[in-house]
Structures are given as structure tokens and as C-alpha cells.
Motif scaffolding. Sequence first.
Motif, PDB file in Angstrom:
ATOM      1  N   ALA A 188       2.735  -1.646  12.548  1.00 51.93           N
ATOM      2  CA  ALA A 188       1.745  -1.134  13.497  1.00 51.93           C
ATOM      3  C   ALA A 188       2.045   0.323  13.850  1.00 51.93           C
ATOM      4  N   PHE A 189       3.315   0.701  13.764  1.00 47.41           N
ATOM      5  CA  PHE A 189       3.722   2.022  14.241  1.00 47.41           C
ATOM      6  C   PHE A 189       4.086   2.999  13.136  1.00 47.41           C
ATOM      7  N   ARG A 190       4.493   2.478  11.999  1.00 46.66           N
ATOM      8  CA  ARG A 190       4.880   3.386  10.914  1.00 46.66           C
ATOM      9  C   ARG A 190       4.609   2.670   9.596  1.00 46.66           C
ATOM     10  N   PHE A 191       4.643   3.421   8.518  1.00 43.55           N
ATOM     11  CA  PHE A 191       4.417   2.820   7.218  1.00 43.55           C
ATOM     12  C   PHE A 191       5.647   3.037   6.359  1.00 43.55           C
TER      13      PHE A 191
ATOM     14  N   GLY B 114       3.369  -9.895  -5.917  1.00 38.59           N
ATOM     15  CA  GLY B 114       2.987  -8.694  -5.189  1.00 38.59           C
ATOM     16  C   GLY B 114       3.350  -8.742  -3.730  1.00 38.59           C
ATOM     17  N   ALA B 115       2.668  -7.886  -2.979  1.00 36.95           N
ATOM     18  CA  ALA B 115       2.974  -7.740  -1.572  1.00 36.95           C
ATOM     19  C   ALA B 115       1.721  -7.332  -0.828  1.00 36.95           C
ATOM     20  N   MET B 116       1.795  -7.444   0.470  1.00 37.12           N
ATOM     21  CA  MET B 116       0.662  -7.078   1.309  1.00 37.12           C
ATOM     22  C   MET B 116       1.159  -6.171   2.424  1.00 37.12           C
ATOM     23  N   TYR B 117       0.427  -5.061   2.620  1.00 39.74           N
ATOM     24  CA  TYR B 117       0.678  -4.181   3.754  1.00 39.74           C
ATOM     25  C   TYR B 117      -0.381  -4.462   4.812  1.00 39.74           C
ATOM     26  N   THR B 118      -0.016  -4.258   6.058  1.00 37.85           N
ATOM     27  CA  THR B 118      -0.979  -4.470   7.140  1.00 37.85           C
ATOM     28  C   THR B 118      -1.025  -3.237   8.035  1.00 37.85           C
ATOM     29  N   ALA B 119      -2.082  -3.151   8.813  1.00 41.26           N
ATOM     30  CA  ALA B 119      -2.227  -2.088   9.806  1.00 41.26           C
ATOM     31  C   ALA B 119      -3.051  -2.663  10.949  1.00 41.26           C
ATOM     32  N   PRO B 120      -2.868  -2.143  12.163  1.00 40.07           N
ATOM     33  CA  PRO B 120      -3.619  -2.680  13.298  1.00 40.07           C
ATOM     34  C   PRO B 120      -5.127  -2.565  13.081  1.00 40.07           C
TER      35      PRO B 120
END
Length: 195
Positions: free
Chosen positions: A75-78, A100-106
Motif C-alpha cells: 500500500a505504501f511502496r512497491f 507467477g505472482a500478483m502485485y496489489t495496490a490500494p
Amino acid sequence: GDMNSRFHMEMTPTRPATREDSARAERLLAELRASIAKYRDTAVAVADGYKMFMPNLKTQRIYHLTNGRRAFAEAFRFDASKPTSLLYRRGADGNLELYGAMYTAPKRVSVDRLDERVPLSIARWHKHVNWCVPGRGQRERWLEQRDGHPVFGPQSPIATREACDAVGGRFFPSPLGWMVHVNAFASDAKAVWEH
């Protein structure tokens, strides 16, 4: 996917790819591959704080192992080397195979901020919307079907609060944040970023 899933998905707009975007995506992918290779062994993933999402559902097409701490940090950094979730499929031998993988963001993050994380010209972020889920303490209702469709969740034809109230569910206009799947080990570059 299922016809109904379009009611439940919001996608980022596509943008024309720049050479800089492609280079950035390449760097991200190299970093991701190096950091998750060890998770081919699910025991290593679990030891690192990843937990299976819906472990009782044995028929998932994609198994997500999610790390709550990493999801919170995202939520705060990538950090390309620390994805929120690892994605597995069942292999022919019945074992889970890391793919694979999953990235998230608010969910309130702007598309420009998403683009800074993973370029929108290369990957399409998506957000689940308009979910109807079972009432509290009614987990067994996840399995309910009507006319061959699940009553609840992302494959349900129900996508409004009224229709959800009618089946005694709880309605979430935006249950999760933005996410992007990366098929990290696909050999074809296009397939890497295709959802």
C-alpha cells in the motif's frame, strides 16, 4: 473466463508502449523471477509467511498464496521482489506448480501511480468490483449455485446491492484493491503480462 465475470472487473486503460516501459517491465520481471524461484517449494513460501487463500476449495484454477504483511507494505511502496501473492496451478501430477505472482495496490490509487509500479502499456491492472458474498457465519453458502452459476463471488450474475440483498448476502462495491498478475515463467513475452 466466465460470462458473468465482466460484471465484476474493472481494468486499467491501455496505453501505447514506450521503449522505456518495455525496459522497465524487463527489469521488474528479472527481479521477480530471481526472488520467487525459491517458492517453487510451497513449504518455503509458507515459512516466509505466505498463506493459501481458500485452502478448502480444491478446484481452483489458480491457487493464491498471499502474504498479509507484504500486501500491507504494498500500500505504501512497491518492491518488485516482494509480491503480495504467489500464483500456483495444479500440475498433471497433482502437485502445485509456481507460475507467477500478483502485485496489489490500494483501490484508491490513481492509474498514474499504478503505471509507475507496472507500466499500463505492458500489463493491465484489474480491480474486482460489485461482489455479493455470503452473510457472516455462512461460509458454506460459498458453494451455492443457481441456474448453473455460483450465487456469490466473482463468477456470480449478481452485481447490484439490491440483487445481493435479495439472496441475503453482503455487498462490496470494491472488495479488494488493484492487482496485476505476472505469469513470470512464461517463455513468450506477451504471455507474461496477459491475465
